[in-house]
Write a protein that holds these residues in place. Structure first.
Motif, PDB file in Angstrom:
ATOM      1  N   UNK A  94      -3.814 -23.280   2.435  1.00 28.83           N
ATOM      2  CA  UNK A  94      -4.201 -21.976   2.988  1.00 28.83           C
ATOM      3  C   UNK A  94      -3.673 -20.892   2.065  1.00 28.83           C
ATOM      4  N   UNK A  95      -4.216 -19.684   2.218  1.00 28.54           N
ATOM      5  CA  UNK A  95      -3.839 -18.575   1.338  1.00 28.54           C
ATOM      6  C   UNK A  95      -4.066 -17.255   2.053  1.00 28.54           C
ATOM      7  N   UNK A  96      -3.212 -16.308   1.779  1.00 28.24           N
ATOM      8  CA  UNK A  96      -3.406 -14.916   2.188  1.00 28.24           C
ATOM      9  C   UNK A  96      -3.088 -14.044   0.967  1.00 28.24           C
ATOM     10  N   UNK A  97      -3.831 -12.943   0.759  1.00 25.91           N
ATOM     11  CA  UNK A  97      -4.806 -12.386   1.692  1.00 25.91           C
ATOM     12  C   UNK A  97      -6.069 -13.230   1.779  1.00 25.91           C
ATOM     13  N   UNK A  98      -6.720 -13.108   2.960  1.00 22.98           N
ATOM     14  CA  UNK A  98      -8.001 -13.763   3.160  1.00 22.98           C
ATOM     15  C   UNK A  98      -9.105 -12.766   2.869  1.00 22.98           C
ATOM     16  N   UNK A  99     -10.342 -13.234   2.985  1.00 21.18           N
ATOM     17  CA  UNK A  99     -11.479 -12.365   2.705  1.00 21.18           C
ATOM     18  C   UNK A  99     -11.476 -11.166   3.640  1.00 21.18           C
ATOM     19  N   UNK A 100     -11.716  -9.993   3.065  1.00 23.95           N
ATOM     20  CA  UNK A 100     -11.777  -8.762   3.846  1.00 23.95           C
ATOM     21  C   UNK A 100     -12.742  -7.802   3.160  1.00 23.95           C
ATOM     22  N   UNK A 101     -13.556  -7.145   3.955  1.00 18.10           N
ATOM     23  CA  UNK A 101     -14.540  -6.216   3.402  1.00 18.10           C
ATOM     24  C   UNK A 101     -14.013  -4.827   3.158  1.00 18.10           C
ATOM     25  N   UNK A 103     -10.065  -2.112   3.615  1.00 21.58           N
ATOM     26  CA  UNK A 103      -8.597  -2.045   3.667  1.00 21.58           C
ATOM     27  C   UNK A 103      -8.035  -2.845   4.838  1.00 21.58           C
ATOM     28  N   UNK A 104      -6.841  -3.417   4.620  1.00 18.63           N
ATOM     29  CA  UNK A 104      -6.123  -4.150   5.650  1.00 18.63           C
ATOM     30  C   UNK A 104      -4.698  -3.623   5.731  1.00 18.63           C
ATOM     31  N   UNK A 133      -3.576  -3.866   1.985  1.00 19.40           N
ATOM     32  CA  UNK A 133      -4.605  -3.993   0.950  1.00 19.40           C
ATOM     33  C   UNK A 133      -5.548  -2.809   1.075  1.00 19.40           C
ATOM     34  N   UNK A 134      -5.818  -2.152  -0.040  1.00 18.50           N
ATOM     35  CA  UNK A 134      -6.638  -0.938  -0.013  1.00 18.50           C
ATOM     36  C   UNK A 134      -8.068  -1.161  -0.466  1.00 18.50           C
ATOM     37  N   UNK A 135      -8.428  -2.380  -0.871  1.00 15.53           N
ATOM     38  CA  UNK A 135      -9.762  -2.623  -1.425  1.00 15.53           C
ATOM     39  C   UNK A 135     -10.297  -3.945  -0.890  1.00 15.53           C
ATOM     40  N   UNK A 158       1.223  -3.524  -8.712  1.00 15.67           N
ATOM     41  CA  UNK A 158       1.698  -4.852  -8.333  1.00 15.67           C
ATOM     42  C   UNK A 158       0.915  -5.404  -7.152  1.00 15.67           C
ATOM     43  N   UNK A 159       0.718  -6.722  -7.179  1.00 17.50           N
ATOM     44  CA  UNK A 159       0.018  -7.429  -6.098  1.00 17.50           C
ATOM     45  C   UNK A 159       0.844  -8.636  -5.680  1.00 17.50           C
TER      46      UNK A 159
END
Length: 398
Positions: A94-101, A103-104, A133-135, A158-159
């Motif tokens: 598993x991984x995060x961040x996950x898909x997002x359309x 900002x989160x 997340x801004x994008x 940084x990410x």
């Protein structure tokens, strides 16, 4: 625990026509993706369903560096491939961040005994903190040995990302190959194509940080859509105008959420293009053959052996697939006709007039709707759902 320093993942420019890595002029400054220190935690107890494996929680840190006068690319993709033994190969669960359309907000997660990230509302009761997340972001590769994130409109800085990964129980280290790719307008790159120089480093699993206790098993997350279909574009380097249209199609399909691959985005190292084509064509859910005069000439064996060698490799594999698994290939290999092209430019072995082809009138949903519907499995006219039982008709009067 910090990973062994891996150095920067260099971003360079390579010429699109020759299929090999070449350094751009030193005056072209395009920035770099640089890896930071990673943290590795052992997840205990290890999942019972994976004998011979150990489970790890890994924090991934990287930076996007761009010079002040370099425009931000429309998207950036960063990937990490984990390599190990033949019997217990690493798997990213598993991984995060996950898909997002879009900002989160910042989010906390715990890790359950399925090695899944479970969001938690408690600011203090989590194992993982994920910054906001801004994008838009998309993730590819969960359940495999490679994980990739694609960021839309990335900002320099940084990410942070987190993964859960299985490795052989007795492994003390694992090899990780990091790569990055993105695209820039030709006017910015002076006709060159952005590419990356992958770097491989050893991630130390022995001198890890504190263990993390797996949370009690939780109900499975609501089933969502699976990983997006993997799409490979096979096309001829006809001329700059044709290549620009193919790139526009690829970028449009990326914007639709598809996992798109093409040679322009895989020029990071010199390679055996036949082997590369074989792997791409076998891994793809769909192969898009882009019609053009050179495409037909190569497909029909009417070109010089010294020209379009990459496409010749791809067409040789496609011929074999069509011959050995015709029914599946008809569904998987899609013939695509871009604006200004004709179905007559599809190779004859792909039956340009007796098998469906897909016209793309513009790089939009309206202009490529039929193709997008097939790639995403969304028919225009869904079959109506019937009742559970077949209708019962009374007998007619005698």
């Amino acid at each position: 625990m910090l990973a062994e320093p891996a150095g920067p993942v260099g971003l360079v420019l390579v010429r699109g026509a020759p299929r090999h890595l070449s350094h751009a002029p030193a005056a072209i400054e395009i920035g770099a993706v640089r890896l930071g220190g990673w943290q590795v935690h052992r997840v205990v107890p290890a999942p019972a369903g994976f004998p011979g494996y150990a489970a790890h929680l890994v924090q991934i840190n990287f930076d996007l560096w761009l010079a002040p006068d370099v425009p931000v690319p429309p998207w950036l993709e960063v990937g990490f491939a984990f390599e190990g033994g033949e019997t217990h190969r690493p798997v990213v669960v598993d991984a995060v961040p996950r898909a997002a359309g879009g900002p989160q907000p910042e989010t906390g997660f715990t890790v359950d005994r399925h090695l899944s990230f479970v969001a938690t509302p408690s600011p203090a009761g989590h194992d993982v903190h994920l910054p906001g997340i801004s994008a838009p972001v998309r993730v590819f590769g969960r359940g495999s040995g490679e994980i990739r994130w694609r960021l839309g409109d990335p900002e320099p800085g940084s990410y942070t990302a987190w993964i859960t990964v299985l490795t052989a129980a007795d492994a003390t280290e694992v090899a990780v190959t990091a790569s990055a790719r993105y695209d820039l307008p030709p006017a910015v790159t002076f006709g060159d194509a952005p590419a990356t120089v992958p770097r491989t480093f050893r991630l130390d699993l022995a001198a890890r940080a504190a263990d993390v206790a797996a949370s009690p098993a939780t109900p499975p997350r609501a089933a969502g859509p699976g990983d997006p279909p993997r799409v490979f574009l096979s096309y001829a380097h006809e001329d700059s105008a044709h290549i620009a249209k193919v790139v526009a199609l690829a970028e449009f399909l990326v914007s639709c959420g598809l996992d798109v691959h093409m040679d322009r985005w895989d020029l990071e190292i010199a390679r055996d293009w036949y082997v590369w084509a074989l792997r791409q064509l076998k891994a793809a859910d769909y192969v898009l053959v882009i019609a053009s005069p050179a495409c037909r000439a190569v497909g029909d064996g009417e070109t010089d052996d010294t020209r379009n060698r990459g496409l010749q490799s791809e067409m040789s594999v496609l011929r074999e697939l069509v011959h050995t698994e015709r029914s599946r290939s008809t569904r998987r290999i899609l013939r695509v006709v871009l604006p200004g092209r004709s179905p007559d430019e599809i190779p004859l072995f792909l039956q340009p007039h007796t098998v469906d082809h897909f016209r793309v009138d513009s790089f939009s949903v309206e202009g490529a709707e039929d193709l997008v519907r097939v790639l995403t499995g969304q028919p225009p006219y869904p079959r109506p759902a019937g009742p559970a039982d077949v209708i019962a008709l009374p007998p007619r009067p005698s």
